[in-house]
Design a protein around this motif. Structure first.
Motif, PDB file in Angstrom:
ATOM      1  N   GLU A  64       0.824  -1.201   0.000  1.00 31.99           N
ATOM      2  CA  GLU A  64       0.000   0.000   0.000  1.00 31.99           C
ATOM      3  C   GLU A  64       0.863   1.258   0.000  1.00 31.99           C
ATOM      4  O   GLU A  64       0.473   2.302  -0.542  1.00 31.99           O
ATOM      5  N   ASP A  65       2.062   1.160   0.579  1.00 31.91           N
ATOM      6  CA  ASP A  65       2.980   2.300   0.595  1.00 31.91           C
ATOM      7  C   ASP A  65       3.384   2.684  -0.829  1.00 31.91           C
ATOM      8  O   ASP A  65       3.484   3.872  -1.165  1.00 31.91           O
TER       9      ASP A  65
ATOM     10  N   ASN B 199       0.592   4.489  -2.478  1.00 35.70           N
ATOM     11  CA  ASN B 199       0.499   5.869  -1.971  1.00 35.70           C
ATOM     12  C   ASN B 199       1.549   6.757  -2.637  1.00 35.70           C
ATOM     13  O   ASN B 199       1.283   7.931  -2.938  1.00 35.70           O
TER      14      ASN B 199
ATOM     15  N   LYS C 267       0.284   7.776  -5.901  1.00 37.86           N
ATOM     16  CA  LYS C 267      -0.701   8.858  -5.797  1.00 37.86           C
ATOM     17  C   LYS C 267      -0.011  10.200  -5.606  1.00 37.86           C
ATOM     18  O   LYS C 267      -0.395  11.206  -6.212  1.00 37.86           O
TER      19      LYS C 267
END
Length: 271
Positions: free
Chosen positions: A166-167, A170, A173
């Protein structure tokens, strides 16, 4: 020779001797069942138990008598052509769909029930419908391979996408990556080993399916050749066909395994 290498050589030999023993026992108790020696003669030629000179089916695998009578090389080649056609189509559709499902929860909710329903369906169940649609044995075999081998590619590709930290997502993003940039720079480096694992499973299924498909559809191919030998009561050739199918499947799996290992950074040490 170290102990580990000796085991890898000796233990398979012992199992092979055991298989020959069981095979001989069955042949001695079942009338007309092929013997190991008779199968060897049927494959490579020689003098059989009755004293007759036999020409083995593997002594001239490249002959072409006519379009319906060809050597084993051409039978295997035709089967592989169908397998790789269906397999390539499964990759072409399965990888993008797997990426889409892995990146979108809504897509996962939408497709997952249908994947779970159609994944366990036998290829034999698809054959009559696909033969009715295409009215062509080659297209029927290729489409059957596609339908039955696409699921491991979709599932493993989606699993690879969901394995991305998930890092990392991110970071994508923050850097405002486009979807294509996200896939190329963040997702694929992690997902590629999963994709190739799915492709390896898919290719194994494809080779498994082609034998059954050709038995039912006919034409040139190793599956039809085995069925034709059964109709001609050539039981020795059936065993030869089974061994050839197993060897080709083993080689295909070995090749895909090496390719999969190359792209698996956890095994190669590449980041």
């Amino acid at each position: 020779m170290n102990n580990e290498l000796a085991k890898k050589i000796i233990l398979p030999i012992l199992v092979f001797i055991g298989i020959l023993g069981v095979w001989s026992s069955i042949a001695n108790n079942v009338e007309d069942f092929p013997t190991p020696y008779g199968t060897y003669i049927a494959a490579f030629g020689g003098v059989n138990a009755e004293g007759d000179e036999i020409t083995g089916v593997l002594t001239d695998p490249f002959y072409i008598e006519n379009e319906d009578d060809k050597g084993l090389f051409w039978q295997i080649l035709n089967s592989l052509q169908r397998v790789f056609s269906g397999f390539a189509l499964a990759i072409f559709v399965g990888v993008p769909l797997g990426l889409f499902i892995g990146m979108s929860k809504n897509a996962q909710y939408a497709f997952d029930p249908f994947i779970q329903i159609f994944k366990p369906v036998s290829p034999l169940a698809w054959l009559p419908l696909l033969l009715f649609i295409f009215q062509d044995i080659n297209l029927t075999a290729i489409s059957t391979i596609f339908v039955t081998s696409i699921w491991p590619i979709i599932i493993n590709t989606a699993l690879g996408v969901r394995s991305v930290s998930e890092d990392y997502m991110n970071v994508a993003k923050v850097l405002r990556f486009t979807p294509i940039e996200k896939i190329r720079q963040i997702i694929l480096p992690v997902a590629v080993p999963f994709i190739f694992t799915g492709m390896r499973l898919s290719l194994g299924i494809a080779w498994l399916v082609i034998v059954a498909a050709e038995m039912l559809t006919g034409g040139i191919g190793i599956g039809f050749w085995i069925w034709d030998e059964y109709n001609n009561l050539n039981y020795y050739n059936i065993i030869i066909g089974i061994i050839i199918v197993g060897l080709v499947g083993f080689i295909l799996d070995l090749i895909m395994g090496k390719i999969s290992d190359y792209f698996d950074y956890t095994k190669t040490g590449r980041a």
